[in-house]
Design an enzyme around this catalytic site. Structure first.
Site, PDB file in Angstrom:
ATOM      1  CE  LYS A 247       6.834  14.579  -5.059  1.00 15.11           C
ATOM      2  NZ  LYS A 247       5.250  14.627  -5.830  1.00 15.11           N
TER       3      LYS A 247
ATOM      4  CE1 TYR B  46       3.149  18.343  -2.909  1.00 12.15           C
ATOM      5  CE2 TYR B  46       2.615  16.937  -1.247  1.00 12.15           C
ATOM      6  CZ  TYR B  46       3.477  16.788  -2.427  1.00 12.15           C
ATOM      7  OH  TYR B  46       4.188  16.333  -2.787  1.00 12.15           O
TER       8      TYR B  46
ATOM      9  CG  ASN C  71       5.431  12.560  -8.422  1.00 10.29           C
ATOM     10  OD1 ASN C  71       6.261  12.600  -7.634  1.00 10.29           O
ATOM     11  ND2 ASN C  71       4.492  13.144  -9.503  1.00 10.29           N
TER      12      ASN C  71
ATOM     13  CG  HIS D  36       7.475  20.561  -4.781  1.00  7.19           C
ATOM     14  ND1 HIS D  36       6.009  20.009  -5.598  1.00  7.19           N
ATOM     15  CD2 HIS D  36       7.973  21.253  -4.533  1.00  7.19           C
ATOM     16  CE1 HIS D  36       5.721  21.178  -4.799  1.00  7.19           C
ATOM     17  NE2 HIS D  36       7.166  22.088  -4.662  1.00  7.19           N
TER      18      HIS D  36
ATOM     19  CD  GLU E 227       6.371  25.064  -3.894  1.00 10.14           C
ATOM     20  OE1 GLU E 227       5.230  25.059  -3.980  1.00 10.14           O
ATOM     21  OE2 GLU E 227       7.151  24.733  -4.421  1.00 10.14           O
TER      22      GLU E 227
END
Ligand SMILES: Nc1ncnc2c1ncn2[C@@H]1O[C@H](COP(=O)(O)OP(=O)(O)O)[C@@H](O)[C@H]1O
Ligand SMILES: [Mg+2]
Length: 157
Positions: free
Chosen positions: A13, A53, A116, A119, A130
């Protein structure tokens, strides 16, 4: 028994790229023995963020999630290997970094949920969807000579 070879999608990310630890995180997966099958630096458009998402649409943190992943470039990666999906999830650690075990990526590098770092696909169905979403052109198929020393193909010879 020969373990099933799986493909999983990882997204490093914006916080990982901004902090300059993308390479370090990729190294962890390479060291584990996983093979890079696709890799791309992406400035995420809103449409891709929303699709990625979609499962979280309607949750209180969804707008922040979409904004956060589009804020700065990400590194999208497909990793391949025996049980790659659960192996990568275990390496990533718990969603909430304060609950992530030391030794996991989030447990070693992260503090809060929206920062965090990474993913990773959570199941075979989401992984397939995905990978197709982030790499519509497909992934690269190849093997490495070292494979037989890290997987059970060819073992015990
Ligand atoms: N309660 C929450 N508050 C803020 N952000 C959250 C929360 N739950 C999840 N998130 C964010 O949304 C992302 C997607 O959630 P989820 O799919 O449940 O976790 P994971 O990334 O571990 O698969 C998380 O990585 C995190 O960045
Ligand atoms: Mg998830």
């Amino acid at each position: 028994m020969t373990e099933a070879i799986q493909r999983t999608l990882v997204v490093l990310k914006p916080d990982a790229v901004q902090r300059g630890i993308a390479g370090e995180l990729i190294t962890r997966f390479e060291r584990r023995g996983l093979r890079l099958a696709a890799l791309r630096l992406v400035q995420v458009e809103r449409a891709l963020a929303e699709q990625h998402y979609a499962v979280h649409a309607g949750k209180f943190f969804y707008p922040d999630l979409v904004k956060t992943i589009s804020a700065s470039p990400v590194v999208a990666i497909v990793l391949e290997g025996p049980n790659a999906i659960p192996v990568v999830r275990a390496m990533v650690g718990a969603t909430r970094p304060h609950e992530a075990a030391a030794g996991t990526i989030r447990g070693d590098y992260a503090l809060v949920g929206l920062r965090n770092l990474i993913h990773a696909s959570d199941a075979p169905e989401t992984a397939a969807a995905e990978v197709a979403l982030w790499f519509p052109e497909g992934v690269v198929s190849y093997t490495r000579d070292v494979e037989r020393w890290m997987t059970d193909e060819g073992a015990p010879a």
